[in-house]
Design a protein around this motif. Structure first.
Motif, PDB file in Angstrom:
ATOM      1  N   VAL A 170      -0.864  -1.197  -4.515  1.00  0.00           N
ATOM      2  CA  VAL A 170      -2.229  -1.493  -4.084  1.00  0.00           C
ATOM      3  C   VAL A 170      -2.832  -0.244  -3.459  1.00  0.00           C
ATOM      4  CG1 VAL A 170      -3.570  -2.822  -2.403  1.00  0.00           C
ATOM      5  CG2 VAL A 170      -1.746  -3.932  -3.676  1.00  0.00           C
ATOM      6  N   ARG A 206       0.806  -1.221   0.000  1.00  0.00           N
ATOM      7  CA  ARG A 206       0.000   0.000   0.000  1.00  0.00           C
ATOM      8  C   ARG A 206       0.841   1.275   0.000  1.00  0.00           C
ATOM      9  NH1 ARG A 206      -3.901   0.291   4.523  1.00  0.00           N
ATOM     10  NH2 ARG A 206      -4.852   1.866   3.235  1.00  0.00           N
ATOM     11  N   SER A 237      -7.846  -5.488  -3.209  1.00  0.00           N
ATOM     12  CA  SER A 237      -7.067  -5.706  -4.423  1.00  0.00           C
ATOM     13  C   SER A 237      -6.682  -7.172  -4.553  1.00  0.00           C
ATOM     14  CB  SER A 237      -5.803  -4.851  -4.376  1.00  0.00           C
ATOM     15  OG  SER A 237      -4.845  -5.313  -5.293  1.00  0.00           O
TER      16      SER A 237
END
Length: 162
Positions: free
Chosen positions: A123, A114, A128
């Protein structure tokens, strides 16, 4: 950088040594060996991460993971003290510390995907497929690893009993 606060960096850098230490012990010993110099590094590093998560967390699941990690560490590092050298102590120790490593890696994988690369993470959504696949792969690795560890402990007990 990466949208991480100063306290977040303390949390990240403080818990980071647990990853290579755990990997080394898994490869070398097939488990995390708590009462060893590297086991002490693992414990301290994990406690830094687990305790500081309460100061930086924004999601309730983070508090649950921090609490579970602390409880697993207590079980893993306290099993021999409570149960002595009973066979059950080695199982509790091994399973608890393997689960603690899983609880370290789950948010680690999530946060890396992330946040990296900075500004354009791989992501952006918790649902996801890449993130879910990475988390699922980690779960499979945990389940297979636990099975191997339990079989190995059982074999060691059988050999010791012979």
């Amino acid at each position: 950088m990466f949208g991480i606060s100063t306290l977040g960096w303390i949390h990240t850098i403080g818990s980071l040594p647990a990853i290579p230490v755990a990997l080394y012990m898994f490869v070398r010993h097939g488990r995390i060996v708590p009462h060893s110099p590297l086991g002490t590094v693992y414990l301290v590093s994990m406690l830094v991460g687990a305790v500081t998560v309460f100061l930086i967390a924004h999601a309730p699941v983070s508090y649950a993971l921090g609490t579970a990690t602390i409880l697993l560490l207590l079980a893993g590092y306290g099993a021999e003290r409570i149960l002595g050298r009973a066979r059950a102590a080695r199982y509790i120790e091994t399973i608890s510390l393997s689960l603690s490593a899983f609880l370290l890696m789950l948010p680690t994988i999530t946060e890396v995907l992330r946040r990296v690369p900075d500004g354009h993470p791989l992501v952006t959504d918790l649902k996801s497929p890449l993130l879910l696949g990475a988390q699922g792969g980690l779960l499979v690795f945990l389940l297979v690893g636990l099975a191997v560890q339990v079989v190995r402990l059982a074999r060691q007990a059988t050999i010791a009993g012979s």
